[in-house]
Design a protein around this motif. Structure first.
Motif, PDB file in Angstrom:
ATOM      1  N   ASP A  42     -59.090 -19.638  74.552  1.00 14.25           N
ATOM      2  CA  ASP A  42     -58.693 -20.965  75.026  1.00 14.25           C
ATOM      3  C   ASP A  42     -58.226 -21.845  73.871  1.00 14.25           C
ATOM      4  N   ASP A  43     -58.895 -21.745  72.727  1.00 13.37           N
ATOM      5  CA  ASP A  43     -58.467 -22.502  71.541  1.00 13.37           C
ATOM      6  C   ASP A  43     -57.048 -22.115  71.140  1.00 13.37           C
ATOM      7  N   ILE A  44     -56.781 -20.816  71.132  1.00 11.77           N
ATOM      8  CA  ILE A  44     -55.456 -20.338  70.734  1.00 11.77           C
ATOM      9  C   ILE A  44     -54.404 -20.770  71.755  1.00 11.77           C
ATOM     10  N   ALA A  45     -54.749 -20.738  73.041  1.00 14.48           N
ATOM     11  CA  ALA A  45     -53.803 -21.171  74.078  1.00 14.48           C
ATOM     12  C   ALA A  45     -53.400 -22.621  73.863  1.00 14.48           C
ATOM     13  N   LYS A  46     -54.366 -23.481  73.564  1.00 15.44           N
ATOM     14  CA  LYS A  46     -54.072 -24.900  73.342  1.00 15.44           C
ATOM     15  C   LYS A  46     -53.280 -25.104  72.060  1.00 15.44           C
ATOM     16  N   SER A  47     -53.666 -24.393  71.012  1.00 17.15           N
ATOM     17  CA  SER A  47     -52.971 -24.515  69.733  1.00 17.15           C
ATOM     18  C   SER A  47     -51.536 -24.014  69.831  1.00 17.15           C
ATOM     19  N   PHE A  48     -51.344 -22.906  70.549  1.00 18.64           N
ATOM     20  CA  PHE A  48     -50.001 -22.355  70.749  1.00 18.64           C
ATOM     21  C   PHE A  48     -49.133 -23.337  71.532  1.00 18.64           C
TER      22      PHE A  48
END
Length: 300
Positions: A42-48
């Protein structure tokens, strides 16, 4: 005048192929394989999402508008997606960016839907004609210049012709699954803009006006004799864009089941000729390309 020839074009991502795993999951797995930590999918999805939005604003059209180019554009997105997790060095691990660039340039990151090849084979047998006329198959997509390589890596035979490139016919004509690609990267406009569909018609005209290598005579081209059909998975971009450009549209909704008021859904109806349906309606819907194939008339 009867439309004896068919131009049928497809969206790429979400229609012909899909990520093997969710994009954020693949980013997370690759990042962790290079020693990065401290984040969830989820962190990576938001950062992406944030990195993509920022890069699109700074360098539009996958970096082509500012001369950056697509590969550097994606490199910036990967860098900014993982930047919060680099640690004191504030630099990506060696080969992290090339690894993700390669993954999403090939079958490593994507999978072809299993109903794609059967439909393409039904649309155009080996002699390249059907229904008494020509069939030309294209791809129109909001994408950068990776699309043809991705499709090739997934096993499709893709002609190198794309919008903006002169067409040169010569020698033997091999069988291609895709005759040309039209990318927003080359056109400078994205679906649902009508200009990207006009670009496909321009490529069709180039193909039909070119000199036939076998007969040495100009191929006949009458636009009014061509039925133009676009197949995609997004209503706002694909159906609205195509119908506003004067094409018929096929909406492929593999998951949501959401119904649009101006789309005639055919999954639960007795298959007949799709061309007859298009005499009465501009857009139809299916849950798969397999179901669409049932409505493609057999070769006469």
């Amino acid at each position: 005048m009867s439309k004896r020839n068919l131009l049928i074009c497809f969206d790429a991502f979400g229609t012909l192929f899909t990520p093997r795993k969710p994009v954020a999951q693949q980013y997370m797995e690759v990042g962790k394989s290079f020693g990065l930590a401290g984040f969830t999918e989820d962190d990576i999805a938001k950062s992406f999402k944030s990195a993509f939005k920022q890069e699109s604003k700074q360098n539009s059209n996958y970096g082509k508008a500012t001369g950056l180019g697509a590969e550097k554009w994606w490199s910036n997105i990967i860098h900014n997606t993982f930047k919060p997790y680099y640690g004191p060095s504030e630099q990506p691990p060696a080969n992290l960016i090339p690894a993700l660039i390669h993954r999403f340039h090939s079958e490593e990151g994507y999978a072809l839907y299993p109903d794609v090849l059967p439909l393409l084979n039904k649309l155009r047998p080996d002699d390249r004609t059907t229904y008494g006329g020509n069939v030309i198959i294209g791809v129109i997509t909001n994408s950068d210049n990776r699309t043809a390589d991705i499709l090739t890596s997934l096993g499709l035979h893709v002609h190198p012709l794309h919008y903006g490139q002169p067409y040169k016919r010569g020698g033997m004509r091999p069988r291609y699954d895709i005759d040309f690609t039209v990318l927003s990267y080359d056109v400078g406009h994205e679906k649902p803009d009508q200009r990207i569909f006009a670009a496909a018609e321009e490529v069709l005209g180039t193909l039909m006006h070119s000199t036939d290598a076998d007969t040495k005579t100009p191929a006949e081209f009458h636009p009014e004799r061509w039925r133009k059909v676009y197949v995609g998975d997004e209503y706002a971009k694909d159906v609205i864009g195509a119908t506003n450009a004067g094409w018929n549209a096929v909406l492929i909704d593999r998951e949501s089941g959401e119904r649009q008021p101006d789309v005639e859904y055919l999954d639960n109806k007795q298959p007949a000729s799709l061309w007859d349906v298009f005499e009465k309606t501009k857009a139809v819907g299916f849950s798969s390309l397999e179901n669409l194939s049932k409505w493609i008339p057999s070769r006469s």
